[in-house]
Design a protein around this motif. Structure first.
Motif, PDB file in Angstrom:
ATOM      1  N   PHE A  77       0.801  -1.217   0.000  1.00 12.72           N
ATOM      2  CA  PHE A  77       0.000   0.000   0.000  1.00 12.72           C
ATOM      3  C   PHE A  77       0.841   1.278   0.000  1.00 12.72           C
ATOM      4  O   PHE A  77       0.299   2.373  -0.071  1.00 12.72           O
ATOM      5  CB  PHE A  77      -0.944  -0.002   1.202  1.00 12.72           C
ATOM      6  CG  PHE A  77      -1.898  -1.162   1.210  1.00 12.72           C
ATOM      7  CD1 PHE A  77      -2.956  -1.217   0.323  1.00 12.72           C
ATOM      8  CD2 PHE A  77      -1.710  -2.226   2.089  1.00 12.72           C
ATOM      9  CE1 PHE A  77      -3.825  -2.289   0.322  1.00 12.72           C
ATOM     10  CE2 PHE A  77      -2.583  -3.301   2.101  1.00 12.72           C
ATOM     11  CZ  PHE A  77      -3.640  -3.332   1.203  1.00 12.72           C
ATOM     12  N   SER A  78       2.155   1.131   0.106  1.00  7.71           N
ATOM     13  CA  SER A  78       3.072   2.275   0.027  1.00  7.71           C
ATOM     14  C   SER A  78       2.710   3.366   1.038  1.00  7.71           C
ATOM     15  O   SER A  78       2.633   4.557   0.699  1.00  7.71           O
ATOM     16  CB  SER A  78       3.077   2.850  -1.394  1.00  7.71           C
ATOM     17  OG  SER A  78       3.505   1.885  -2.327  1.00  7.71           O
ATOM     18  N   ILE A  79       2.470   2.959   2.273  1.00 10.76           N
ATOM     19  CA  ILE A  79       2.213   3.919   3.328  1.00 10.76           C
ATOM     20  C   ILE A  79       3.372   3.894   4.309  1.00 10.76           C
ATOM     21  O   ILE A  79       4.200   2.986   4.296  1.00 10.76           O
ATOM     22  CB  ILE A  79       0.887   3.609   4.057  1.00 10.76           C
ATOM     23  CG1 ILE A  79       0.935   2.193   4.663  1.00 10.76           C
ATOM     24  CG2 ILE A  79      -0.304   3.742   3.109  1.00 10.76           C
ATOM     25  CD1 ILE A  79      -0.325   1.829   5.434  1.00 10.76           C
ATOM     26  N   ASP A  80       3.437   4.912   5.161  1.00 13.23           N
ATOM     27  CA  ASP A  80       4.547   4.978   6.103  1.00 13.23           C
ATOM     28  C   ASP A  80       4.297   4.048   7.280  1.00 13.23           C
ATOM     29  O   ASP A  80       3.169   3.585   7.517  1.00 13.23           O
ATOM     30  CB  ASP A  80       4.757   6.417   6.582  1.00 13.23           C
ATOM     31  CG  ASP A  80       3.538   6.962   7.311  1.00 13.23           C
ATOM     32  OD1 ASP A  80       3.389   6.701   8.518  1.00 13.23           O
ATOM     33  OD2 ASP A  80       2.710   7.622   6.650  1.00 13.23           O
ATOM     34  N   GLU A  81       5.349   3.796   8.041  1.00 11.06           N
ATOM     35  CA  GLU A  81       5.273   2.823   9.127  1.00 11.06           C
ATOM     36  C   GLU A  81       4.297   3.244  10.212  1.00 11.06           C
ATOM     37  O   GLU A  81       3.572   2.424  10.762  1.00 11.06           O
ATOM     38  CB  GLU A  81       6.672   2.618   9.731  1.00 11.06           C
ATOM     39  CG  GLU A  81       6.710   1.555  10.812  1.00 11.06           C
ATOM     40  CD  GLU A  81       8.128   1.268  11.302  1.00 11.06           C
ATOM     41  OE1 GLU A  81       8.265   0.667  12.388  1.00 11.06           O
ATOM     42  OE2 GLU A  81       9.081   1.640  10.594  1.00 11.06           O
ATOM     43  N   GLY A  82       4.244   4.536  10.519  1.00 11.31           N
ATOM     44  CA  GLY A  82       3.331   5.014  11.548  1.00 11.31           C
ATOM     45  C   GLY A  82       1.872   4.766  11.181  1.00 11.31           C
ATOM     46  O   GLY A  82       1.070   4.353  12.022  1.00 11.31           O
ATOM     47  N   THR A  83       1.553   5.017   9.905  1.00  9.64           N
ATOM     48  CA  THR A  83       0.180   4.771   9.440  1.00  9.64           C
ATOM     49  C   THR A  83      -0.144   3.284   9.492  1.00  9.64           C
ATOM     50  O   THR A  83      -1.248   2.891   9.884  1.00  9.64           O
ATOM     51  CB  THR A  83       0.002   5.290   8.009  1.00  9.64           C
ATOM     52  OG1 THR A  83       0.315   6.685   7.967  1.00  9.64           O
ATOM     53  CG2 THR A  83      -1.423   5.075   7.526  1.00  9.64           C
ATOM     54  N   ALA A  84       0.824   2.445   9.108  1.00 10.70           N
ATOM     55  CA  ALA A  84       0.613   0.995   9.141  1.00 10.70           C
ATOM     56  C   ALA A  84       0.330   0.531  10.562  1.00 10.70           C
ATOM     57  O   ALA A  84      -0.571  -0.297  10.787  1.00 10.70           O
ATOM     58  CB  ALA A  84       1.843   0.285   8.577  1.00 10.70           C
ATOM     59  N   LYS A  85       1.068   1.055  11.532  1.00 10.90           N
ATOM     60  CA  LYS A  85       0.846   0.664  12.923  1.00 10.90           C
ATOM     61  C   LYS A  85      -0.518   1.126  13.424  1.00 10.90           C
ATOM     62  O   LYS A  85      -1.187   0.412  14.186  1.00 10.90           O
ATOM     63  CB  LYS A  85       1.956   1.229  13.809  1.00 10.90           C
ATOM     64  CG  LYS A  85       3.315   0.558  13.582  1.00 10.90           C
ATOM     65  CD  LYS A  85       4.364   1.109  14.527  1.00 10.90           C
ATOM     66  CE  LYS A  85       5.693   0.351  14.369  1.00 10.90           C
ATOM     67  NZ  LYS A  85       6.731   0.866  15.291  1.00 10.90           N
ATOM     68  N   SER A  86      -0.957   2.303  12.979  1.00 11.31           N
ATOM     69  CA  SER A  86      -2.264   2.808  13.381  1.00 11.31           C
ATOM     70  C   SER A  86      -3.385   1.947  12.809  1.00 11.31           C
ATOM     71  O   SER A  86      -4.379   1.658  13.493  1.00 11.31           O
ATOM     72  CB  SER A  86      -2.438   4.263  12.915  1.00 11.31           C
ATOM     73  OG  SER A  86      -1.485   5.105  13.539  1.00 11.31           O
ATOM     74  N   ILE A  87      -3.225   1.517  11.554  1.00  7.49           N
ATOM     75  CA  ILE A  87      -4.227   0.642  10.934  1.00  7.49           C
ATOM     76  C   ILE A  87      -4.303  -0.675  11.686  1.00  7.49           C
ATOM     77  O   ILE A  87      -5.390  -1.213  11.928  1.00  7.49           O
ATOM     78  CB  ILE A  87      -3.882   0.411   9.444  1.00  7.49           C
ATOM     79  CG1 ILE A  87      -4.032   1.709   8.657  1.00  7.49           C
ATOM     80  CG2 ILE A  87      -4.781  -0.673   8.855  1.00  7.49           C
ATOM     81  CD1 ILE A  87      -3.578   1.612   7.225  1.00  7.49           C
ATOM     82  N   LEU A  88      -3.142  -1.186  12.082  1.00  9.58           N
ATOM     83  CA  LEU A  88      -3.125  -2.428  12.851  1.00  9.58           C
ATOM     84  C   LEU A  88      -3.834  -2.266  14.191  1.00  9.58           C
ATOM     85  O   LEU A  88      -4.542  -3.172  14.643  1.00  9.58           O
ATOM     86  CB  LEU A  88      -1.681  -2.888  13.078  1.00  9.58           C
ATOM     87  CG  LEU A  88      -1.028  -3.737  11.981  1.00  9.58           C
ATOM     88  CD1 LEU A  88       0.386  -4.119  12.387  1.00  9.58           C
ATOM     89  CD2 LEU A  88      -1.854  -4.994  11.710  1.00  9.58           C
ATOM     90  N   GLN A  89      -3.661  -1.125  14.822  1.00 11.32           N
ATOM     91  CA  GLN A  89      -4.327  -0.890  16.102  1.00 11.32           C
ATOM     92  C   GLN A  89      -5.842  -0.870  15.933  1.00 11.32           C
ATOM     93  O   GLN A  89      -6.577  -1.429  16.755  1.00 11.32           O
ATOM     94  CB  GLN A  89      -3.836   0.419  16.710  1.00 11.32           C
ATOM     95  CG  GLN A  89      -2.401   0.352  17.224  1.00 11.32           C
ATOM     96  CD  GLN A  89      -1.907   1.677  17.747  1.00 11.32           C
ATOM     97  OE1 GLN A  89      -2.408   2.742  17.356  1.00 11.32           O
ATOM     98  NE2 GLN A  89      -0.920   1.648  18.626  1.00 11.32           N
ATOM     99  N   ILE A  90      -6.317  -0.262  14.853  1.00 13.78           N
ATOM    100  CA  ILE A  90      -7.757  -0.258  14.569  1.00 13.78           C
ATOM    101  C   ILE A  90      -8.243  -1.681  14.323  1.00 13.78           C
ATOM    102  O   ILE A  90      -9.300  -2.098  14.821  1.00 13.78           O
ATOM    103  CB  ILE A  90      -8.056   0.635  13.348  1.00 13.78           C
ATOM    104  CG1 ILE A  90      -7.721   2.101  13.676  1.00 13.78           C
ATOM    105  CG2 ILE A  90      -9.517   0.497  12.920  1.00 13.78           C
ATOM    106  CD1 ILE A  90      -7.801   3.030  12.482  1.00 13.78           C
ATOM    107  N   ALA A  91      -7.451  -2.450  13.551  1.00 12.56           N
ATOM    108  CA  ALA A  91      -7.811  -3.843  13.281  1.00 12.56           C
ATOM    109  C   ALA A  91      -7.868  -4.647  14.574  1.00 12.56           C
ATOM    110  O   ALA A  91      -8.730  -5.520  14.741  1.00 12.56           O
ATOM    111  CB  ALA A  91      -6.806  -4.465  12.316  1.00 12.56           C
ATOM    112  N   GLY A  92      -6.955  -4.353  15.510  1.00 13.66           N
ATOM    113  CA  GLY A  92      -6.957  -5.050  16.796  1.00 13.66           C
ATOM    114  C   GLY A  92      -8.210  -4.764  17.591  1.00 13.66           C
ATOM    115  O   GLY A  92      -8.801  -5.661  18.202  1.00 13.66           O
TER     116      GLY A  92
END
Length: 293
Positions: free
Chosen positions: A193-208
């Protein structure tokens, strides 16, 4: 009646495919790669007294011995052969013959519990790591008892939902960062998805957080079907991520051989919610209103 019968057949087929994928993936892992048996067998605090009692010598001799390493390899391969045979059995056994193979499916379930324990030990006894595999180590029993009609359908559905809830809650603990977030998912977001690491971690937190919500709403009649659909989609994505995040176009076959088995044995994380969804349809006697149980 025909629709009801075909609906139950779909439940059985989904459980059969899920169980086959589980055994096939674990066989692939054990026969060609490795399993964390050394996490236990090389643990001095746990094993030293037993090793010295039965083997003699010193602990250093044990851990540096080629024979010890060979024994561990043979043990891993032995489990792999067992899982491979169970995969074949799962494909060919008829529902009427399943009862006679019950001890094998119970044994395979216990073997998978032991494997989950080894993974948990490898991760400093993270409770979430153990319960992440709840669907996997209960699936052989769902298949064996479900297809042989030795468990009531409503009870089978409840037990599958409990397994799903434990598995997704454990997923959620990693996704929100209670345990270290899985690098494989961060890499997946970064690479695809070519996003930055901070955004990826935030998406994971929402998924959690959604994992926790799903683990509750699958037990609420008016929400359970929709929650199971989400669980199947997210379970499929988390399984596929293991291959996608580590696939290299320059080495396609090598990449698939090294990583595809992780996707295969995690397919039940998608297929068991699907089976629960189909069973919900069956119990409601309609594939158009999967709302009330």
């Amino acid at each position: 009646m025909a629709n009801k019968h075909s609906g139950l057949q779909l439940v059985h087929l989904t459980l059969r495919v899920a169980t086959f994928a589980l055994f096939a993936g674990r066989a692939w892992q054990h026969l060609f790669w490795d399993a964390p048996f050394r996490a236990l067998l090389w643990d001095k605090d746990i094993m030293e007294s037993l090793v010295l009692f039965f083997r003699g010598g010193t602990w250093q001799e044990y851990v540096t011995s080629a024979a010890t390493d060979q024994f561990i390899q043979y043990t891993v391969v032995g489990f792999g052969i067992f899982y491979a045979l169970m995969a074949v059995l799962t494909l060919v056994v008829g529902s009427r013959q399943l009862a006679k193979f019950t001890p094998l499916y119970i044994l395979s379930s216990l073997a998978l519990v032991f494997l989950a324990f080894l993974y948990s030990k490898e991760k400093f006894f993270h409770v979430g790591q153990f319960f992440e595999y709840t669907i996997q180590f209960l699936l052989p029993l769902f298949f064996c008892y479900g297809l042989s009609n030795r468990i009531k359908k409503k009870k089978l559905l409840l037990l599958m939902k409990i397994a799903i809830a434990f598995t997704f809650t454990a997923h959620g603990l990693y996704a929100i960062g209670y345990y270290p977030q899985p690098g494989v998912f961060i890499d997946l977001f970064l690479n695809i998805f070519s996003i930055d690491e901070g955004t990826a971690k935030s998406i994971l937190q929402i998924a959690g957080i959604l994992d926790f919500i799903i683990s509750i709403t699958i037990f609420i009649p008016h929400l359970s079907a929709y929650s199971l659909i989400y669980a199947a989609l997210w379970g499929g994505l988390t399984a596929l991520a293991r291959t996608l995040a580590n696939f290299y176009i320059d080495f396609p076959l090598e990449s698939l051989h090294q990583n595809l088995f992780e996707t295969v044995y995690r397919l039940p994380h998608m297929l068991v919610p699907l089976a629960a969804l189909f069973l919900t349809f069956y119990l409601n006697r309609s594939q158009l209103r999967p709302i009330r149980m």
